[in-house]
Design a protein around this motif. Sequence first.
Motif, PDB file in Angstrom:
ATOM      1  N   UNK A  82       0.860  -1.184   0.000  1.00 35.76           N
ATOM      2  CA  UNK A  82       0.000   0.000   0.000  1.00 35.76           C
ATOM      3  C   UNK A  82       0.894   1.231   0.000  1.00 35.76           C
ATOM      4  N   UNK A  83       1.343   1.632  -1.159  1.00 37.38           N
ATOM      5  CA  UNK A  83       2.302   2.737  -1.229  1.00 37.38           C
ATOM      6  C   UNK A  83       1.988   3.626  -2.420  1.00 37.38           C
ATOM      7  N   UNK A  84       1.610   4.866  -2.140  1.00 36.78           N
ATOM      8  CA  UNK A  84       1.392   5.834  -3.205  1.00 36.78           C
ATOM      9  C   UNK A  84       0.403   5.369  -4.254  1.00 36.78           C
ATOM     10  N   UNK A  85       0.826   5.488  -5.525  1.00 40.91           N
ATOM     11  CA  UNK A  85      -0.048   5.153  -6.639  1.00 40.91           C
ATOM     12  C   UNK A  85      -0.280   3.677  -6.835  1.00 40.91           C
ATOM     13  N   UNK A  86       0.389   2.815  -6.058  1.00 39.94           N
ATOM     14  CA  UNK A  86       0.185   1.374  -6.214  1.00 39.94           C
ATOM     15  C   UNK A  86      -1.235   0.945  -5.879  1.00 39.94           C
ATOM     16  N   UNK A  87      -1.934   1.743  -5.087  1.00 45.83           N
ATOM     17  CA  UNK A  87      -3.296   1.377  -4.702  1.00 45.83           C
ATOM     18  C   UNK A  87      -4.306   1.620  -5.812  1.00 45.83           C
ATOM     19  N   UNK A  88      -3.890   2.241  -6.903  1.00 45.95           N
ATOM     20  CA  UNK A  88      -4.855   2.703  -7.900  1.00 45.95           C
ATOM     21  C   UNK A  88      -5.145   1.785  -9.085  1.00 45.95           C
ATOM     22  N   UNK A  89      -4.191   0.959  -9.560  1.00 47.75           N
ATOM     23  CA  UNK A  89      -4.466   0.235 -10.807  1.00 47.75           C
ATOM     24  C   UNK A  89      -5.745  -0.579 -10.733  1.00 47.75           C
ATOM     25  N   UNK A  90      -6.527  -0.551 -11.806  1.00 49.00           N
ATOM     26  CA  UNK A  90      -7.765  -1.326 -11.838  1.00 49.00           C
ATOM     27  C   UNK A  90      -7.447  -2.790 -12.049  1.00 49.00           C
ATOM     28  N   UNK A  91      -8.341  -3.663 -11.573  1.00 48.03           N
ATOM     29  CA  UNK A  91      -8.068  -5.094 -11.628  1.00 48.03           C
ATOM     30  C   UNK A  91      -8.466  -5.713 -12.961  1.00 48.03           C
ATOM     31  N   UNK A  92      -9.157  -4.990 -13.818  1.00 47.80           N
ATOM     32  CA  UNK A  92      -9.651  -5.608 -15.050  1.00 47.80           C
ATOM     33  C   UNK A  92      -8.528  -6.172 -15.918  1.00 47.80           C
ATOM     34  N   UNK A  93      -7.346  -5.554 -15.890  1.00 44.86           N
ATOM     35  CA  UNK A  93      -6.266  -6.014 -16.747  1.00 44.86           C
ATOM     36  C   UNK A  93      -5.887  -7.453 -16.468  1.00 44.86           C
ATOM     37  N   UNK A  94      -5.979  -7.877 -15.223  1.00 45.77           N
ATOM     38  CA  UNK A  94      -5.513  -9.203 -14.863  1.00 45.77           C
ATOM     39  C   UNK A  94      -6.656 -10.213 -14.751  1.00 45.77           C
ATOM     40  N   UNK A  95      -7.866  -9.817 -15.020  1.00 50.57           N
ATOM     41  CA  UNK A  95      -8.979 -10.716 -14.933  1.00 50.57           C
ATOM     42  C   UNK A  95      -9.149 -11.427 -16.294  1.00 50.57           C
ATOM     43  N   UNK A  96     -10.097 -12.341 -16.471  1.00 54.03           N
ATOM     44  CA  UNK A  96     -11.300 -12.506 -15.662  1.00 54.03           C
ATOM     45  C   UNK A  96     -11.191 -13.517 -14.526  1.00 54.03           C
ATOM     46  N   UNK A  97     -10.173 -14.385 -14.532  1.00 55.36           N
ATOM     47  CA  UNK A  97     -10.250 -15.529 -13.641  1.00 55.36           C
ATOM     48  C   UNK A  97      -9.593 -15.338 -12.287  1.00 55.36           C
ATOM     49  N   UNK A  98      -8.645 -14.433 -12.183  1.00 58.21           N
ATOM     50  CA  UNK A  98      -7.896 -14.326 -10.948  1.00 58.21           C
ATOM     51  C   UNK A  98      -7.991 -12.918 -10.392  1.00 58.21           C
ATOM     52  N   UNK A  99      -7.751 -12.805  -9.107  1.00 56.52           N
ATOM     53  CA  UNK A  99      -7.687 -11.484  -8.506  1.00 56.52           C
ATOM     54  C   UNK A  99      -6.530 -10.726  -9.124  1.00 56.52           C
ATOM     55  N   UNK A 100      -6.767  -9.505  -9.519  1.00 55.97           N
ATOM     56  CA  UNK A 100      -5.734  -8.771 -10.220  1.00 55.97           C
ATOM     57  C   UNK A 100      -4.718  -8.110  -9.316  1.00 55.97           C
TER      58      UNK A 100
END
Length: 208
Positions: free
Chosen positions: A163-181
């Motif tokens: 949990x550091x700076x901008x790391x909290x922001x990326x959306x999870x859609x890039x790594x889906x659909x099957x796994x937590x992004x």
Amino acid sequence: EAAVYAAGLALWQRRLCEQVDAFAVPSAFALQRLRTLGAPVGDRARVVGSVQREIAARSAAAEGEHVLAAGRLTPEKGFDDAIEAARIAGLPLVIAGDGPQAAELRARAAGADVRFTGVLGAGELAELRSRAGAAIVPSRYEEILPLAALEGMAAGLPVVASRAGGLAEPTVELAQPRRRGRQQLDDPIAIHRALPPAPRAVERDCER
């Protein structure tokens, strides 16, 4: 030299900013930091996320051979947390990159299943990602938005991040659909609990 540059920039900053139609910043965290520092961006700043040129058609993380951590080997990047997390989880870790902490990290990794590759080209790093089961981005300081996280997600990898700076922001859609992004953790114990198993590593253990 840095002081002279900073003084010159401060003198000209407002005048330069007045000539700008719009500012593009890579994360909401970066925009907030600019405003906190008093940068004269006004309402002309917009968050424009990093564009990844290649996005995996599917995730192959379930067949991953190792966990991957990539970046400059410095204390603030938290690679020692990645080493301890992989050691606790019993997963093979590949660390790509070089830096002033390299020797210290190699010593810390003694006895663990950790491989250091040194600096790699883009193609070599992409190949490592294609065989990874997850990516770790354990930064200890507030980064703007690390490419290591974005590129891992674009490659279809689950990304375990601090949990550091901008790391909290990326959306999870890039790594889906099957796994937590993406997961956000703060220490080696939490990181290792979030790491997915690496089936091929488990198979190798069973064969011994």
